[in-house]
Design a protein around this motif. Structure first.
Motif, PDB file in Angstrom:
ATOM      1  N   GLN A 106       0.594  -1.230  -0.125  1.00 18.79           N
ATOM      2  CA  GLN A 106       0.074  -0.121   0.024  1.00 18.79           C
ATOM      3  C   GLN A 106       0.997   1.285   0.006  1.00 18.79           C
ATOM      4  OE1 GLN A 106      -3.156   0.021   2.959  1.00 18.79           O
ATOM      5  NE2 GLN A 106      -4.222  -1.691   1.697  1.00 18.79           N
ATOM      6  N   LEU A 107       2.186   1.250   0.088  1.00 17.15           N
ATOM      7  CA  LEU A 107       2.903   2.664   0.052  1.00 17.15           C
ATOM      8  C   LEU A 107       2.596   3.387  -1.040  1.00 17.15           C
ATOM      9  CD1 LEU A 107       6.667   1.146   1.427  1.00 17.15           C
ATOM     10  CD2 LEU A 107       4.814   2.775   2.449  1.00 17.15           C
ATOM     11  N   PRO A 108       2.482   3.035  -2.404  1.00 12.90           N
ATOM     12  CA  PRO A 108       2.077   3.870  -3.289  1.00 12.90           C
ATOM     13  C   PRO A 108       0.979   4.862  -3.011  1.00 12.90           C
ATOM     14  CG  PRO A 108       2.876   1.731  -4.528  1.00 12.90           C
ATOM     15  CD  PRO A 108       2.539   1.539  -2.787  1.00 12.90           C
ATOM     16  N   ASP A 109      -0.136   3.986  -2.346  1.00 10.82           N
ATOM     17  CA  ASP A 109      -1.201   4.934  -2.036  1.00 10.82           C
ATOM     18  C   ASP A 109      -0.943   5.859  -0.935  1.00 10.82           C
ATOM     19  OD1 ASP A 109      -2.732   3.542  -4.100  1.00 10.82           O
ATOM     20  OD2 ASP A 109      -3.578   2.117  -2.692  1.00 10.82           O
ATOM     21  N   TRP A 110      -0.222   5.298   0.048  1.00 12.75           N
ATOM     22  CA  TRP A 110       0.173   6.254   1.052  1.00 12.75           C
ATOM     23  C   TRP A 110       0.922   7.443   0.508  1.00 12.75           C
ATOM     24  CZ3 TRP A 110       2.571   3.431   6.017  1.00 12.75           C
ATOM     25  CH2 TRP A 110       1.644   2.314   6.172  1.00 12.75           C
ATOM     26  N   ARG A 111       1.657   7.379  -0.461  1.00 13.25           N
ATOM     27  CA  ARG A 111       2.302   8.378  -1.131  1.00 13.25           C
ATOM     28  C   ARG A 111       1.197   9.425  -1.784  1.00 13.25           C
ATOM     29  NH1 ARG A 111       5.737   4.086  -3.664  1.00 13.25           N
ATOM     30  NH2 ARG A 111       7.368   3.858  -2.000  1.00 13.25           N
ATOM     31  N   ASP A 112       0.270   9.154  -2.348  1.00 11.85           N
ATOM     32  CA  ASP A 112      -0.701   9.548  -2.986  1.00 11.85           C
ATOM     33  C   ASP A 112      -1.447  10.403  -1.791  1.00 11.85           C
ATOM     34  OD1 ASP A 112      -0.227   8.501  -5.378  1.00 11.85           O
ATOM     35  OD2 ASP A 112      -2.001   7.163  -5.446  1.00 11.85           O
ATOM     36  N   ASN A 113      -1.591   9.827  -0.884  1.00 11.34           N
ATOM     37  CA  ASN A 113      -2.268  10.679   0.452  1.00 11.34           C
ATOM     38  C   ASN A 113      -1.569  11.836   0.789  1.00 11.34           C
ATOM     39  OD1 ASN A 113      -4.224   8.405   0.399  1.00 11.34           O
ATOM     40  ND2 ASN A 113      -3.448   7.382   2.093  1.00 11.34           N
ATOM     41  N   ALA A 114      -0.289  11.780   0.794  1.00 10.13           N
ATOM     42  CA  ALA A 114       0.300  12.694   1.414  1.00 10.13           C
ATOM     43  C   ALA A 114       0.749  13.592   0.128  1.00 10.13           C
ATOM     44  CB  ALA A 114       1.969  12.293   1.479  1.00 10.13           C
ATOM     45  N   ARG A 115       0.698  13.582  -1.123  1.00 12.31           N
ATOM     46  CA  ARG A 115       0.814  14.414  -2.014  1.00 12.31           C
ATOM     47  C   ARG A 115      -0.568  15.090  -2.204  1.00 12.31           C
ATOM     48  NH1 ARG A 115      -0.825  13.478  -7.010  1.00 12.31           N
ATOM     49  NH2 ARG A 115      -0.596  11.143  -6.604  1.00 12.31           N
ATOM     50  N   VAL A 116      -1.543  14.500  -2.282  1.00 13.47           N
ATOM     51  CA  VAL A 116      -2.916  14.829  -2.759  1.00 13.47           C
ATOM     52  C   VAL A 116      -3.539  15.796  -1.511  1.00 13.47           C
ATOM     53  CG1 VAL A 116      -5.257  14.323  -3.483  1.00 13.47           C
ATOM     54  CG2 VAL A 116      -3.321  13.180  -4.329  1.00 13.47           C
ATOM     55  N   ILE A 117      -3.584  15.136  -0.348  1.00  9.05           N
ATOM     56  CA  ILE A 117      -4.264  15.982   0.660  1.00  9.05           C
ATOM     57  C   ILE A 117      -3.200  17.105   1.571  1.00  9.05           C
ATOM     58  CG2 ILE A 117      -5.318  15.608   2.995  1.00  9.05           C
ATOM     59  CD1 ILE A 117      -5.662  12.689   2.575  1.00  9.05           C
ATOM     60  N   PHE A 118      -1.910  16.844   1.420  1.00  6.44           N
ATOM     61  CA  PHE A 118      -0.918  17.663   2.264  1.00  6.44           C
ATOM     62  C   PHE A 118      -0.144  18.384   1.147  1.00  6.44           C
ATOM     63  CE2 PHE A 118      -2.418  14.632   5.287  1.00  6.44           C
ATOM     64  CZ  PHE A 118      -2.986  15.435   6.330  1.00  6.44           C
ATOM     65  N   GLY A 119       0.214  17.745   0.091  1.00  6.49           N
ATOM     66  CA  GLY A 119       1.052  18.511  -0.760  1.00  6.49           C
ATOM     67  C   GLY A 119       2.418  18.340  -0.513  1.00  6.49           C
ATOM     68  N   THR A 120       2.782  17.227   0.029  1.00  6.35           N
ATOM     69  CA  THR A 120       4.164  16.788   0.423  1.00  6.35           C
ATOM     70  C   THR A 120       4.727  15.562  -0.156  1.00  6.35           C
ATOM     71  OG1 THR A 120       3.574  15.522   2.303  1.00  6.35           O
ATOM     72  CG2 THR A 120       3.441  17.669   2.867  1.00  6.35           C
ATOM     73  N   ARG A 121       5.812  15.453   0.003  1.00  5.94           N
ATOM     74  CA  ARG A 121       6.613  14.288  -0.225  1.00  5.94           C
ATOM     75  C   ARG A 121       6.319  13.209   0.684  1.00  5.94           C
ATOM     76  NH1 ARG A 121      12.389  15.071   0.752  1.00  5.94           N
ATOM     77  NH2 ARG A 121      11.535  16.548   2.259  1.00  5.94           N
ATOM     78  N   GLY A 122       6.865  11.952   0.752  1.00  3.51           N
ATOM     79  CA  GLY A 122       6.852  11.013   1.726  1.00  3.51           C
ATOM     80  C   GLY A 122       5.290  10.273   1.851  1.00  3.51           C
ATOM     81  N   VAL A 123       4.833   9.842   3.007  1.00  6.17           N
ATOM     82  CA  VAL A 123       3.821   8.956   3.140  1.00  6.17           C
ATOM     83  C   VAL A 123       2.909   9.085   4.259  1.00  6.17           C
ATOM     84  CG1 VAL A 123       4.613   6.853   1.893  1.00  6.17           C
ATOM     85  CG2 VAL A 123       5.219   7.235   4.379  1.00  6.17           C
ATOM     86  N   VAL A 124       1.431   8.987   4.077  1.00 13.31           N
ATOM     87  CA  VAL A 124       0.256   9.173   5.005  1.00 13.31           C
ATOM     88  C   VAL A 124      -0.094   8.010   4.866  1.00 13.31           C
ATOM     89  CG1 VAL A 124      -1.404  10.402   5.959  1.00 13.31           C
ATOM     90  CG2 VAL A 124       0.452  11.607   5.126  1.00 13.31           C
ATOM     91  N   ALA A 125      -0.728   7.463   6.053  1.00 12.99           N
ATOM     92  CA  ALA A 125      -1.517   6.081   6.169  1.00 12.99           C
ATOM     93  C   ALA A 125      -2.752   6.397   6.184  1.00 12.99           C
ATOM     94  CB  ALA A 125      -0.840   5.093   7.231  1.00 12.99           C
ATOM     95  N   PRO A 126      -3.760   5.533   5.831  1.00 12.02           N
ATOM     96  CA  PRO A 126      -4.996   5.914   6.088  1.00 12.02           C
ATOM     97  C   PRO A 126      -5.661   5.078   7.480  1.00 12.02           C
ATOM     98  CG  PRO A 126      -4.738   4.073   4.679  1.00 12.02           C
ATOM     99  CD  PRO A 126      -3.497   4.287   4.952  1.00 12.02           C
ATOM    100  N   GLY A 127      -6.736   5.647   7.888  1.00 11.95           N
ATOM    101  CA  GLY A 127      -7.509   5.191   9.179  1.00 11.95           C
ATOM    102  C   GLY A 127      -7.904   3.844   8.936  1.00 11.95           C
TER     103      GLY A 127
END
Length: 728
Positions: free
Chosen positions: A372-393
């Protein structure tokens, strides 16, 4: 010590409800074995079976709006985050569901002495009467469900039946049945409503003696000495070649004992690594599980729940770690979609895996993250405009995008999730003395996210977490999305410092950023505040303890290194209510209390679960008291609680008997793994205790006992070290 504890459970009556079914699994396929003597039923599940529900799985595109939200929150607008969404309604992840049930119908017989049981050491679920026996296991070696019926009677009708509670009316189901040289091959194909996705189950019937005939949609066996069934299920798009699946099963069609031997070689090895003996009386150990559950203060119950918890956790972990329901459900309407709930439940369920020597579960956890890391990268980029990763709840195992959110549950604002989910993998690396490159790479991405996200500062020069969310609570005087949740502070500090250890080339800048994080706040009640931002008031009556992440599972706050913060954390625990009496809330409370050396608080939290009728006779648990809502939280978390109250470890620390309740004066825990690379066998009795350390690497550690004093211990790889304590 008395004789070895029972490694299994049994019942003298059939299971009328699927919730009471005895469970089997290999981390891919699962089985729920129940029914009456003349209508055996085995419900088949698979980790991949999630029903399409039309959800928009894209994360919300909010990055352009983030600066304005940050401005409003920092200016004092405490409800600003409520409209930080893309307007879609709350969407649950795709729900987990069962496949079908294998039904075996025989004429009423004259047998007597019915008994059903499950052997945790082999994974075999057995039902027997004087005139027949049935045995089921899910092979770890061959990824197949194996069932053998001996003396099946004059006739045995076998069918695959999709009719389970909640099955959608629009499910398009087709059956197939053909004769084979061994007996028969049955198939069931089910296509989801308004979808090109489907799943297919295939069962090969091998009859010894007698005759086999088709009896659509199943088969009838007459006069056989025994019948062997081999079953698999696959989720797919388009058509599945049933003949090819049948040939694969025919290649496995050998004697039951040979199939079992291959499976047990893997399963028993994992299960028997760790054992717990609480010196229970033999008479209590001999009771069926349903009777033992009526004795919530009996050590024999804790022994059996510990054994069952490790068995179920091992059985559920493979392709994925356990879902909210583990690997099992008998109903298509699974509560909370039977998802992986990441903000508390998943980590609680797998809490014991490193110490309880179940790397199979940790590897399943790691595999889920990697997919799921590719999707975590999408979360960081699309929601927060950052590099890196954000995990879903939440996740269904397929999508790692953050799309489950609304005003009351703004889980898309939860940025601590990646560190929280990676923490068990860090523990695994410490336990085994290695650094998994996958974990190292993921931690680097978490650090990169914080570098980009932490762009605002307060008047003291500390970086500010804005927006910030403490699952799943809110301040008493503000909305859910706010500033500087304690969990965010702990997660960022841990991620940055741990990533620095894995990546020395970046250590300087990541440690510098960690130094700019704000400190935890102690509120007017003397408690560790759930939000460190001044003016935000705590809401105490809540099931989650997200703000105490620094106590458990992190080592950020301990009675030894940070006594002032530990005292504040203990006060926060004292003030915390139970809200809706969820099992995960009580046992999370127990885990934190154990780290804070409060044995009686651990006992109280355990008592809330043991007295609350949370366990079915299968020894699988419920989410709420009175066995309401089938859920694996209590069953899987309880072994972790028992280990934490007896033994805790850090990379250079061992704590023995930190939170032992007075109700457990004697016992033996063997095979526990530590984060400094030693296996430990611990024995205790009134006034004395002995620990045998078996280190795999040379290290100096600090020993802590109930006295609180620290003692240095030098361990040498390959040399056992015996510790004896008096009057602990």
């Amino acid at each position: 010590m008395t004789r070895t504890p029972v490694h299994g459970t049994w019942e003298p009556r059939p299971a009328a409800r699927w919730e009471d079914a005895f469970l089997g699994g290999n981390g891919h396929h699962g089985t729920l074995v129940f029914g009456d003597p003349n209508d055996d039923r085995v419900i088949v599940t698979h980790h991949t079976l999630v029903r399409p529900n039309g959800s928009d799985t894209r994360p919300p595109r909010l990055a352009a709006e983030l600066p304005a939200l940050q401005d409003r929150l920092l200016a004092g607008d405490r409800t600003a985050a409520e409209d930080f969404t893309d307007g879609r309604p709350l969407q649950w992840v795709r729900p987990f569901h069962p496949a079908f049930q294998i039904r075996l119908h025989r004429p009423s017989g004259k047998g007597h002495g019915y008994r059903r049981s499950v052997d945790f050491a082999t994974g075999v679920v057995r039902a027997e009467r004087s005139d027949w026996t049935s045995q089921v296991f899910v092979s770890r070696a061959d990824d197949v469900i194996v069932q053998q019926v001996t003396a099946p009677g004059p006739t045995l009708d076998i069918s695959l039946d999709h009719r389970l509670p909640g099955a959608p009316a629009g499910l398009a189901v087709g059956h197939g049945a053909v004769l084979t040289p061994e007996g028969a091959l049955l198939s069931l194909r089910a296509r989801y409503p308004e979808s090109d996705r489907a799943f297919t189950g295939v069962t090969l019937i091998v009859a010894t003696g007698g005759t086999t005939a088709l009896a659509p949609p199943g088969a009838r066996i007459e006069g056989a000495r025994s019948v062997l069934l081999l079953t698999r299920v696959r989720r797919h798009t388009g058509e599945l070649d049933v003949a090819t699946e049948g040939r694969a099963l025919r290649e496995l069609a050998t004697e039951y004992d040979r199939l079992l031997e291959r499976h047990v070689a893997l399963h028993r090895t994992a299960y028997e690594r760790v054992t717990l003996d609480l010196a229970a009386a033999p008479a209590e150990r001999a009771l069926p599980g349903s009777e033992l559950l009526k004795r919530p203060r009996d050590p024999a119950l804790l022994e059996r729940l510990f054994a069952a918890g490790r068995y179920h956790l091992l059985s559920a972990g493979g392709l994925f770690p356990p879902r909210l329901t583990g690997l099992w459900t008998g109903d298509w309407d699974t509560a909370w979609s039977g998802a992986f709930t990441n903000d508390a439940n998943l980590n609680l369920q797998t809490a014991s895996a490193p110490a309880a020597a179940l790397p199979e579960v940790t590897e399943a956890h790691a595999a889920l993250i990697q997919r799921q890391l590719p999707d975590w990268r999408d979360n960081a980029r699309v929601i927060f405009g950052t590099r890196g990763v954000v995990a879903p709840g939440h996740t269904d195992g397929e999508s790692g995008h953050s799309y489950h959110f609304n005003r009351e549950y703004p889980l898309h604002l939860w940025t601590a999730g990646a560190d929280w989910l990676l923490k068990p993998l860090v523990d695994h690396d410490e336990t085994h003395g290695s650094r998994d490159p996958r974990t190292a790479a993921a931690l680097a991405e978490v650090a990169c996210f914080y570098e980009d996200f932490l762009s605002r500062t307060d008047g003291d020069g500390h970086v500010v977490f804005v927006p910030s969310y403490s699952p799943e609570n809110r301040p008493a005087n503000a909305s859910w999305g706010t500033i500087n949740a304690a969990m965010d502070l702990s997660a960022a500090r841990h991620a940055l410092l741990t990533a620095a250890g894995y990546h020395p080339e970046h250590a300087g800048r990541w440690r510098a950023l960690a130094d700019r994080l704000p400190p935890h706040r102690i509120n007017d009640d003397g408690a560790l505040a759930e939000w460190a931002w001044p003016g935000l008031r705590d809401s105490y009556d809540h099931r989650h303890l997200s703000h105490l992440y620094g106590v458990w599972p992190l080592d950020e706050i301990t009675p030894y290194d940070t006594p002032r913060l530990a005292a504040a954390a203990h006060r926060a625990l004292e003030l915390r209510g139970a809200e809706n009496d969820s099992a995960h809330g009580h046992l999370h409370h127990a885990l934190v209390a154990a780290r804070l050396r409060d044995g009686e608080r651990v006992a109280h939290a355990l008592g809330q679960v043991l007295d609350g009728d949370f366990f079915h006779s299968s020894l699988m648990s419920a989410h709420y008291p009175n066995r309401h809502v089938y859920n694996a939280d209590a069953a899987h978390t309880l072994p972790g609680v028992l280990i934490e109250m007896l033994l805790q470890s850090a990379p250079h620390r061992l704590v023995l008997l930190p939170a032992l309740p007075s109700a457990l004066p004697a016992g033996r825990l063997t095979g526990v793994r530590t984060r400094f690379g030693a296996e430990v066998d611990l024995t205790w009795a009134p006034g004395r205790a002995t620990a045998v350390l078996k280190p795999t690497r040379t290290v100096r550690i600090e020993l802590r006992t109930s006295s609180g004093d620290a003692q240095p211990i030098d361990l040498v790889a390959g040399e056992d070290h015996v510790l004896s304590m008096e009057a602990w």
